[in-house]
Design a protein around this motif. Sequence first.
Motif: not given
Length: 422
Positions: A97-103
């Motif tokens: 989730i953190s990766f998707l939000v950051t992306l």
Amino acid sequence: MVLLRLFSFLLGHVSLVVRGEFLEKFVNLAASRGIYLWDITRIDKDKVRVKVRIADVRPLRHIARATQSSFKVRERRGMPFMINRLKKRKLLALGGISFLVTLYILSSFVWFIGVTGNDKLSDEEIKNAAAQAGLRRGVAKWNLEPKEIEKSIREQLPSVAWAGVYIKGTHVVIEIAERKLVQEEPHKGPAHLVASKAGLIKEVLVLNGQAKVKEGDTVLPGSILISGEILEEVKPEPFNQPLPAGQEPPEPQYISRFVQAKGIVRARVWYEGYGECPLSETVEKLTGNQKTSHRIKFKGKEIIISGPKTSPYQHFEVKETVKSLPKWRNYEIPVEVTTVHYLEKVVTRLQHGLTGAKQIAEEKAMAEVSAKLPKDAKIVERRSEVVNTGQQENLVRVKVFVETIEDIGVIKPLKLTEEAKG
């Protein structure tokens, strides 16, 4: 079909291996009861593989008993099973989730700016002009206004005939078309030197041609200053015998020779400008402070995602941009994303007074005159006067009169007849 499979993924589905002697009856009975089976593949005489939604697994048990069949779950697919797996691995889920939000956040900013179509202008000049309208690396895409950026580039770079700004992901492309400046070749044929404006002749210096004015003459626009037509006397052949009594000598004959008139003709030229300024006025000025609100509107309902609902400032200016979601298969999605900018303003009451208002009005009048002056004009006198309308008003009106000395000559080509050309 595609929508059914999409819903099956969202709701979850399983792959079953069904065993029995009456497999066709099993499939037909499931279809008659509204149970959707897909990807039906025969494995053996008494075995088939099918896919079915989770919600339909329980009803299939009754159909299996009725057809003397049995089935086993071989594979589980879909969103519910993914969520269950992620619940057991919370750190992995949190990381994803953190990766998707950051992306998503990183993809919402501009990281690359490219320029195409420029020839004489450098990339840096165009990028600097675009930066004045807010386009720079690291800026949020929702804060960009392509039309304003294009306008800024055209205003700051007069040699740009057209500009286009295109946002492609994290990349912004600035496409421009430069003006093709056609340089007029100087006239090389016969020509007069004429007055470009009205004035009082101050000095005449003839380099080629014949002067038609002298110091102290008043000329109007288009008056010939130096003629390109030179009259030359035709000398008669020598006549040795005396003329008969009472006969006068023949009048002198002239021929025209055409040249390109050249010279310097300076004249006194007068200009007039007008300006006005109120004795007191209310001025609004942006402070640079702003608050931004992001909202989503769906079927008439508005949801505030971030930012204030109303302006937190007493005096403010509102700038609003609305973007709609792209069409999907000619279907218009009724969702709008709105960005509202509240720009703070300060309202100031200025008291210029008579002296201050007169000075400001005079500066405005002088600016109007300066826009008319050529670069080589020499100002020899300047005076101003207050215009009195005979009425009491909160306004000061000023006229400025400027006298200059400037070269007023311009080339005007001569149109010669065939006889003159010969």
